[in-house]
Write a protein that holds these residues in place. Structure first.
Motif: not given
Length: 665
Positions: A528-529, A536-542, A547-551
């Motif tokens: 995950i890290a 590719f992933l972003a953490k928004k609060k919990k 991300s656009d790149a991940g999708r």
């Protein structure tokens, strides 16, 4: 001869073991006594060789050189640890007996054994299998060394994991990146055996949330009064023709007509059922459930939990081995219960009442030898902990772990689940309530859930079948169906652990065990890290969101590559290697065959970059018509044809374009 050499995973571990062995002579690379040497690694001292180490032709990324399937696998010494590796090889060369003393898991076994293989060591091998690093546990493990043959299959599984990761990552990253560039998509397309399907879990969830269309429904709640003046709430159970599959009313007008219909209507209790329920204490923690609960309760990231509980294990010696996937305890450890409870009691000098009231003779379902895997659950050690030396996060996790152990010595929680069925003007209403009979373990660790079912805690009046009530009021509650929740680190860990439950393919579901998952307890947080670090992933609060790149990455890659069930089946095969039921060679051959097919597919069919995924190269080659992409040379940026080396056309980037590039950084 150097006598017995103990090969540890890290310096701190080596110091703990050397202290018990009396190896007090200290050098830069090991600790020793007259007949014992304790040395250490720094994690993996060796790493898989890059493709160019197998041939000059692999230095350039081209489809023609794929797939890369090594005949003889190579390992290189990591540059920063060459001195330590050299010291270990010199010690091993002189040793007649090596005790593998790395972490007691697949990767720990691999860290040590790959060094012994590279040294061509032929002497005796034993295994020190540590479940905790307190002195008593180390002494017990030293007195009960395992034969090396018993744990060797773990090494084979570790090699299988590393080689599968290499085959998938090196070949498919190159294949899809090269083909995507020919279509103007000028970005690296990293493909990982575990990372890619994990990313897809989040992408699929985000798409499901985005496409979700809420459906309105209406609850009708009647307030009923008994002859004695007590009131309670009952909910209408709408008939199937006006309800969805979950029994919710989808027609507001019908609900409102029913509300009018029951005003001043005759009301009768048609059934009054009381079920005595008992809830056993929750099992002790494995790493995954600890990460999930810490995410919910303290918003702790999965990697933070792993690092923190590792510190409780290594530095404070306060808990047992943390990288475990097991929530049970061996029966042989039940005899230590009183000692562990006493250590916990001494940890809390103000005489914690909950510990004092625990019954150390009560044996819960947690003690079950048939459920033990390579490790048992995470529990406190027999060493009392010094809370003053712990950080706030360490104290929080220690409290969670010790509470889960403590509740094993309390009675089951018992309550009466009361269900009333009520007839009001021919319509069916229902009321539920709960009456606690025995608090049991919930006096120590309160929870409002029983066996996964949320129970209404409202107290109901003492009524019986046939009793009559009156309608004291009605309320229409307008509600909407809700989309699935975004993943958090904790819930994504849970999804990775239980991929089998999410598989729709009947064939794959038959292959996968209920416990099939992505990665292992020790690797999921790092996966995950890495996805977050790569953007590719972003953490928004919990929440974890793609991300656009991940999708875009998941959109471009074929389903066979991104399917979590495929990787779960591979992980299950690695477990089979660990158990000695399949061989390393068979597993790697199957992986190589799968990779060859995947590479052949992209070579033959190319890559479908779907609409909505913008290419990064908009300029077309004036000579061959293929997309051009920005490259960087000695004199700055320029356009280069993606048909290179067949087409070598280049074009300068104008000053206006260079200014735009500079503005973008």
């Amino acid at each position: 001869m150097a006598g017995i050499v103990y090969l540890c995973e890290k310096p701190s571990q080596a110091r703990d073991i050397a202290r018990i062995l009396g190896a007090t002579n200290k050098t830069k690379h090991y600790l020793s006594s007259s007949d014992v040497t304790v040395t250490w690694c720094f994690g993996h001292l060796l790493e898989m060789a890059s493709p160019d180490r197998y041939g000059e032709e692999y230095k350039k990324w081209t489809l023609e050189t794929l797939p890369i399937i090594p005949d003889q696998w190579r390992l290189d010494v990591r540059p920063k640890v060459k001195a330590q590796y050299k010291a270990i090889t010199q010690l091993v060369d002189k040793a007649g007996h090596v005790v593998v003393s790395t972490d007691a898991d697949r990767e720990g076994e691999t860290i040590a054994r790959e060094i012994l293989d590279c040294c061509r060591y032929q002497g005796q091998i034993s295994r020190l299998w540590l479940s905790a690093l307190d002195d008593a546990s180390i002494r017990y493990a030293l007195d009960n060394l395992k034969p090396g043959t018993e744990t060797e299959p773990l090494y084979h599984a570790g090699l299988g994991r590393a080689r599968a990761d290499w085959l998938v990552g090196m070949n498919l990253t190159r294949a899809y990146t090269v083909v995507a560039r020919t279509q103007g998509y000028d970005r690296l397309l990293p493909v990982g055996r575990v990372q890619t399907p994990t990313l897809r879990l989040v992408v699929d969830r985000d798409r499901e949330i985005k496409s979700f269309k809420p459906v309105p429904y209406w609850d009708l709640v009647a307030t009923l009064a008994t002859d004695g003046g007590e009131t309670f709430a009952a909910q209408w159970q709408p008939p199937a023709d006006v309800a969805d599959d979950k029994g919710r009313s989808l027609d507001e007008r019908t609900a409102r007509r029913m509300a009018q219909q029951i005003e001043d209507a005759a009301t009768r209790i048609t059934a009054a059922v009381t079920k005595r329920e008992r809830v056993a204490p929750p099992l002790p923690y494995d790493l995954g459930t600890l990460q999930q609960d810490a995410s919910k309760a303290a918003d702790m990231g999965a990697q933070t939990v792993l690092d923190t509980v590792q510190s409780l294990y290594e530095t404070h010696k306060a808990v047992t081995y943390p990288r475990t996937d097991c929530r049970y305890l061996p029966v042989s450890m039940f005899g230590e219960a009183a000692t562990v409870l006493d250590a916990m009691h001494r940890t809390y000098p103000d005489a914690d009442a909950a510990i004092a009231q625990a019954d150390s003779q009560r044996r819960s379902r947690a003690w079950d030898d048939t459920k033990i895997t390579a490790h048992h659950a995470i529990i406190p050690t027999t060493k009392h902990a010094d809370l003053s030396r712990m950080s706030a996060a360490e104290r929080r996790l220690y409290e969670m772990i010790r509470t889960r152990y403590l509740v094993q010595f309390y009675d089951d929680h018992k309550y009466d689940h009361i269900i009333l069925s009520i007839d009001i003007a021919g319509a069916t209403f229902r009321a539920t309530g709960k009456a606690v009979v025995v608090d049991g373990w919930k006096a120590v660790a309160a929870s409002n859930e029983a066996n996964g079912e949320k129970i209404n805690n409202a107290r109901l009046p003492a009524v019986s079948e046939g009793d009559v009530c009156r309608v004291a009021g009605t309320e229409i509650q307008a509600k909407q169906t809700r989309p699935p929740a975004h993943y958090t680190e904790g819930s994504l860990i849970a999804a990775m652990k239980n991929v089998a439950s999410m598989v729709s393919d009947d064939r794959l579901r038959k292959i996968l065990k209920d416990t099939a998952g992505l990665g292992t307890e020790a690797t999921r947080a790092g996966i995950i890290a890495t996805l977050i670090d790569r953007g590719f992933l972003a953490k928004k609060k919990k929440k974890l969101v793609s991300s656009d790149a991940g999708r875009a990455l998941i959109s471009i890659l074929p389903g066979a590559i991104t399917n979590p069930a495929t990787t779960a089946a591979w992980e299950q095969a690695l477990d089979e290697i660990s158990a000695g039921r399949i061989t390393l060679d068979d597993f790697v051959a199957r992986q190589a065959n799968w990779v060859c097919q995947a590479v052949d597919q992209v070579q033959q069919r190319g890559l479908n970059v779907p609409k909505g995924v913008e290419p990064t190269a908009q300029k077309k080659c004036p000579k061959c018509g293929k997309p051009m992409r920005k490259r960087t040379g000695q004199h700055g940026s320029f356009w280069g044809c993606t048909g290179y080396p067949d087409c070598t056309t280049t074009a300068q980037i104008g000053s206006k374009q260079r200014r735009k590039n500079a503005a973008k950084g």
